[in-house]
Each structure stands twice: as structure tokens, then as C-alpha cells.
Write an enzyme that holds these catalytic residues in place. Structure first.
Site, mmCIF file in Angstrom:
data_model
loop_
_atom_site.group_PDB
_atom_site.id
_atom_site.type_symbol
_atom_site.label_atom_id
_atom_site.label_comp_id
_atom_site.label_asym_id
_atom_site.label_seq_id
_atom_site.Cartn_x
_atom_site.Cartn_y
_atom_site.Cartn_z
ATOM 1 N N SER A 134 0.847 -1.196 0.000
ATOM 2 C CA SER A 134 0.000 0.000 0.000
ATOM 3 C C SER A 134 0.881 1.244 0.000
ATOM 4 O O SER A 134 2.004 1.234 0.520
ATOM 5 C CB SER A 134 -0.883 0.009 1.250
ATOM 6 O OG SER A 134 -1.532 1.263 1.423
ATOM 7 N N TYR A 194 -3.287 -0.121 10.403
ATOM 8 C CA TYR A 194 -3.201 -0.590 9.017
ATOM 9 C C TYR A 194 -1.930 -0.045 8.368
ATOM 10 O O TYR A 194 -1.160 -0.788 7.745
ATOM 11 C CB TYR A 194 -4.434 -0.142 8.238
ATOM 12 C CG TYR A 194 -4.386 -0.495 6.760
ATOM 13 C CD1 TYR A 194 -4.749 -1.765 6.320
ATOM 14 C CD2 TYR A 194 -3.979 0.441 5.814
ATOM 15 C CE1 TYR A 194 -4.707 -2.096 4.973
ATOM 16 C CE2 TYR A 194 -3.926 0.117 4.465
ATOM 17 C CZ TYR A 194 -4.292 -1.145 4.050
ATOM 18 O OH TYR A 194 -4.235 -1.478 2.713
#
Length: 292
Positions: free
Chosen positions: A140, A153
Site C-alpha cells: 500500500s 493498518y
């Protein structure tokens, strides 16, 4: 069995939806065979069934070493080999760090970091024995640019990047290839959750379609790219901002406002679409009731 660039066997985790499902579909269209793996067994089976005989669906909890071994055994039983592992499965729990229960922070780290680690440990002996193999990690852009609302996250993606690159360095004497891909915001169930809970920074930039991300992932695998950011032009900027805490805080302040504005527009658009759908259903019902 001979293999070529158009005939590989891929095992894709988290492939019942989103980027994983789009990548599985594209891989089959390109002539590859795919194991659609997901903790959602019904979802994995449904995606695999839609792809025909070139795909099988398997239940896989990536945090279970036993389920990894079962999935790999089934892959070799069906396709006789595995060429590419795509570590894609992940979870997100949104909210401020103090409000998200500790158990969910732990689950985020377990699924997003330990899960891929278990998968790599499971495939590495098989890849080394075959003197061939490719580990592709879907990470990500938050691996470089953390932001509020998804703290654990972002932390997990920082850790996942470090893990992937460290394993790649450890295996540099082998013939195993390593690729890591960092998508920006992508239209997946995860982004829908971020929209629902108001993680505004996820909407500071336009989101990507899973199908477009899948194309970049498959191209990166084919070309054996080491690291790819999506979009590529933002990668250098994002890395520079993430490495400068003062600039990072300034960017968050500015992008928070942009994201809030874009999220408001998104919600208004979704609300209008739902209203139009409801109105269409009501009109159709009225026609049926009137005998037309």
C-alpha cells in the site's frame, strides 16, 4: 510440464473480491491458471467458478500454517506446480487509535504482516527446490504515508514492506523473484468501509479501479519489477513526504480538507444513486399494481 510467460500457476490470497478477484480474472484471461484463495470460502468458490476450469477456489486463513500447507498441497495436486504467490489478503479497522479495540489492532498486524510471513515461509522451500518461483506482495502507499483513522493498518503496511524486502535480500542467492506493489486508494470493500467511517484522507486523491490495479500487478510480475507504486509518478513524492515528519504533518492538514470535500461529494452522489434506484423500483411497482 513446460511453462511460459503465458502459462503460469498463481495462488492469490484475498481473491474473493477487490484487487485479488480482479487479478485472478485478468490472469486467467492472459492464459494463466489460478488458485483463488480466501478466508471467505463461498466467495472464493464463486470467483473460481466464474473463471472456468483454469481456476480453483480454496478456503485459506492466511494466519494458519496448516491451511497454507493444505492450500499448497491442493495447488500442486491440481496444477502440478506453483509459479507465483500473490500475497494480497489484508484487513482494515478504521477509527482513532484510542477507540479501535486492542483486539482489532492485533488482528490487523496478525493478518497483514504475520499472514504473508507464514505464506512466504510455506512457499520458499518449494520454490527453492524447484529453483524457480516469484513472490508478489500487494502492499500500500500507506507503507510510506501513514494517516489518521487507519494507524495500525499503515503500521502493518510499513512492516510488510520491510518484511518483503528483507526476505528478498535473504533469498538473493536463489532464483526466486520478488515484487512489491503499492496501490493508492482503490474501489474495494475496504475503501467502502473507509468511506462509511469517514477516513477522509483516503479520498484526497482519485481512487483506482481494481481492474486497473490488476493490470499493473500482472505487468510487474511479468517484468519482475522490484517495487511499483500506483500511480508511479506519485511514488517519489509520497516517499519524500513520508520520510519528513514535519512535511508529513503539513500534508495531512492540507489533504484532510481536500479529502473531506471529496468524501462529501461521493456520499451525495451515492445517496442520489440510491434515491434514483428506489424511485425506479417504486415506479415499476406502481405500474405492476395498475395492471400495466
Amino acid at each position: 510440464m513446460a511453462k511460459s510467460d503465458s502459462d503460469k500457476v498463481l495462488l492469490i490470497t484475498g481473491a474473493a473480491s477487490g484487487i485479488g478477484a480482479a487479478t485472478a480474472k485478468l490472469a486467467v484471461e492472459m492464459g494463466h491458471r489460478v488458485v483463488v484463495a480466501d478466508i471467505n470460502e463461498a466467495g472464493a468458490a464463486s470467483v473460481a467458478a466464474s473463471l472456468g476450469p483454469a481456476a480453483i477456489g480454496l478456503k485459506l486463513d492466511i494466519c494458519s500454517p496448516e491451511q497454507w500447507e493444505f492450500a499448497l498441497d491442493e495447488t500442486y495436486k491440481r496444477f502440478q506446480r506453483l509459479d507465483v504467490l500473490v500475497n494480497n489478503a489484508a484487513v482494515v479497522h478504521t477509527g482513532s487509535t484510542r477507540e479501535v479495540p486492542l483486539a482489532l489492532h492485533r488482528q490487523t498486524m496478525e493478518v497483514n504482516v504475520i499472514g504473508p510471513l507464514i505464506g512466504m515461509r510455506a512457499v520458499l522451500p518449494r520454490f527453492r527446490a524447484a529453483k524457480s518461483g516469484h513472490i508478489a506482495t500487494v502492499c500500500s502507499m500507506t507503507a510510506f504515508l501513514p494517516f489518521p483513522g487507519i494507524a495500525s493498518y499503515a503500521a502493518s503496511k510499513h512492516a510488510l514492506r520491510a518484511l518483503h524486502l528483507a526476505v528478498a535480500m535473504e533469498e538473493r542467492d536463489s532464483s526466486i523473484a520478488f515484487t512489491i506493489v503499492h496501490p493508492s486508494s482503490t474501489e474495494t470493500p475496504m475503501l467502502e468501509e473507509e468511506a462509511r467511517t469517514g477516513v477522509a484522507l483516503a479520498f484526497a486523491v482519485p481512487s483506482w479501479r481494481p481492474e486497473d490495479v490488476a493490470k499493473i500487478i500482472m505487468d510487474a510480475i511479468k517484468r519482475k519489477k522490484v517495487e511499483v507504486c500506483i500511480p508511479s509518478k506519485r511514488g517519489r513524492v509520497v516517499k519524500a513526504i513520508g520520510a519528513n515528519p514535519r512535511r508529513l504533518l503539513e500534508t495531512v492538514e492540507r489533504n484532510q480538507k481536500i479529502g473531506m470535500e471529496n468524501l462529501a461529494i461521493r456520499r451525495q452522489s451515492v445517496g442520489q444513486a440510491q434515491a434514483d434506484t428506489k424511485q425506479s423500483a417504486t415506479s415499476a411497482g406502481d405500474e405492476l399494481n395498475s395492471g400495466r
